[in-house]
Design a protein around this motif. Sequence first.
Motif, PDB file in Angstrom:
ATOM      1  N   THR A  36       0.854  -1.184   0.000  1.00 35.30           N
ATOM      2  CA  THR A  36       0.000   0.000   0.000  1.00 35.30           C
ATOM      3  C   THR A  36       0.896   1.242   0.000  1.00 35.30           C
ATOM      4  OG1 THR A  36      -0.071   0.212   2.411  1.00 35.30           O
ATOM      5  CG2 THR A  36      -1.700  -1.258   1.372  1.00 35.30           C
ATOM      6  N   GLN A  39       2.700   1.572   3.266  1.00 34.24           N
ATOM      7  CA  GLN A  39       3.774   0.589   3.410  1.00 34.24           C
ATOM      8  C   GLN A  39       4.993   0.974   2.577  1.00 34.24           C
ATOM      9  OE1 GLN A  39       1.584  -2.889   2.256  1.00 34.24           O
ATOM     10  NE2 GLN A  39       1.033  -3.437   4.360  1.00 34.24           N
ATOM     11  N   THR A 205      -3.380   3.476   9.236  1.00 32.12           N
ATOM     12  CA  THR A 205      -4.287   4.056   8.237  1.00 32.12           C
ATOM     13  C   THR A 205      -4.289   3.287   6.921  1.00 32.12           C
ATOM     14  OG1 THR A 205      -2.603   5.577   7.358  1.00 32.12           O
ATOM     15  CG2 THR A 205      -3.931   6.331   9.234  1.00 32.12           C
ATOM     16  N   GLY A 206      -3.542   2.227   6.817  1.00 31.07           N
ATOM     17  CA  GLY A 206      -3.535   1.452   5.579  1.00 31.07           C
ATOM     18  C   GLY A 206      -2.283   0.630   5.400  1.00 31.07           C
ATOM     19  N   GLY A 207      -1.470   0.574   6.440  1.00 33.80           N
ATOM     20  CA  GLY A 207      -0.214  -0.143   6.312  1.00 33.80           C
ATOM     21  C   GLY A 207      -0.157  -1.472   7.032  1.00 33.80           C
ATOM     22  N   LEU A 208      -1.272  -1.903   7.643  1.00 38.14           N
ATOM     23  CA  LEU A 208      -1.274  -3.154   8.399  1.00 38.14           C
ATOM     24  C   LEU A 208      -1.838  -4.313   7.590  1.00 38.14           C
ATOM     25  CD1 LEU A 208      -2.421  -1.825  11.902  1.00 38.14           C
ATOM     26  CD2 LEU A 208      -0.092  -2.187  11.040  1.00 38.14           C
ATOM     27  N   ARG A 209      -2.092  -4.071   6.309  1.00 35.18           N
ATOM     28  CA  ARG A 209      -2.604  -5.138   5.451  1.00 35.18           C
ATOM     29  C   ARG A 209      -1.543  -6.210   5.250  1.00 35.18           C
ATOM     30  NH1 ARG A 209      -3.533  -3.891  -0.779  1.00 35.18           N
ATOM     31  NH2 ARG A 209      -1.371  -4.585  -0.777  1.00 35.18           N
ATOM     32  N   PRO A 210      -1.933  -7.489   5.239  1.00 34.78           N
ATOM     33  CA  PRO A 210      -0.950  -8.560   5.005  1.00 34.78           C
ATOM     34  C   PRO A 210      -0.224  -8.357   3.677  1.00 34.78           C
ATOM     35  CG  PRO A 210      -3.023  -9.480   5.782  1.00 34.78           C
ATOM     36  CD  PRO A 210      -3.287  -8.029   5.509  1.00 34.78           C
ATOM     37  N   ILE A 211       1.051  -8.697   3.651  1.00 38.05           N
ATOM     38  CA  ILE A 211       1.884  -8.477   2.468  1.00 38.05           C
ATOM     39  C   ILE A 211       2.167  -9.796   1.769  1.00 38.05           C
ATOM     40  CG2 ILE A 211       4.108  -7.644   1.643  1.00 38.05           C
ATOM     41  CD1 ILE A 211       4.178  -5.745   4.008  1.00 38.05           C
ATOM     42  N   ASP A 212       1.867  -9.847   0.484  1.00 34.93           N
ATOM     43  CA  ASP A 212       2.208 -11.000  -0.350  1.00 34.93           C
ATOM     44  C   ASP A 212       3.155 -10.495  -1.432  1.00 34.93           C
ATOM     45  OD1 ASP A 212       2.387 -13.368  -1.692  1.00 34.93           O
ATOM     46  OD2 ASP A 212       0.389 -13.250  -2.612  1.00 34.93           O
TER      47      ASP A 212
END
Length: 327
Positions: A36, A39, A205-212
């Motif tokens: 994101t 990130q 605010t949008g950086g805790l999404r799982p990373i693939d």
Amino acid sequence: MNGFIDRSRAWARFGVLALLWGSTFLWIELALDALTPVQVTCSRCVLGALTLLAACLGSGRRLPRSRAVWGRIVVAAFFCNALPFAMFSVGQQSIDSGVAGVLNATTPLWSLLIGVVTGAERGLRPSRLGGLLLGFAGVVLIFAPWRAAEPGGWGALAVVVAAGSYAVGFTFMSHFLVGKGIPTISLSAAQLVAATALTVPTLPTGGLRPIDIGPGTLIAVVILGVVATGATFHLTYRNIAAEGATDTATVGYLLPVVSVALGVIVLDEDFGLRSAVGMAVVLAGVGLTRRQSRSPAQARAKTTGGRTGRNGLPRHGLPRHERDVRQ
């Protein structure tokens, strides 16, 4: 001979900076495939800070200790790192990397405008004023506000905000950080540490999404952080110390060439006619703003083979702490 060597080194620094800085938009575009914008912003600040901290410690330098200096560093980190890094990541979600590089070339225009507003630019000649207006006309042409249905318009606006923020940051750094007896490696490392501290709190605010993330994207993220952020930022600091904020901003002349070429070759981006014309108008405007008559001090330096620094002083006549800051 010394003057020729110094000029050659200056041009070499500018060329390397343009190449590294111009490639930043490519690495951001590739990083956004898996991360994101938040990130991307945080990762480049963290990796850049670690790179310069290692370089600082390896060279035997220390970070600044003064609270007053750290206060100024935090301000510079916001305008020159945290805010523009976030705006580039947000903007490139909807515009191509090449267009982002073109819009970033407006940084010298913003630098001139800041000089006019603050009174640093006195006696603004018609050609420079015309260049300022022409440059912003080119931005409007690329931004195309009359085509409101296009989602890329807001992305272009975000990148223009980033370019303006760079101009503010460069000016602040030139006046309040460089030339104060602190080595540039210490300043640049400290500033990316401060930028990391400013950006990490934005992760919720949008950086805790799982990373693939795949190997190719991971390489792009590492290059973005280590080379295009850490090494490039330190080189930018050295240029500000050696050439001043406005002259450093003019490296933006070359950014569109690098960013557009990489975007077309690597990402197969479509560089349309409107963007091409807007790019030409922006660069023509920036070129006009940089046309200025040589000052008497510069003329004397040219006849004696010397170089001038800020305030028209010869380089060899600068105080010792001014020379030391270029390390």
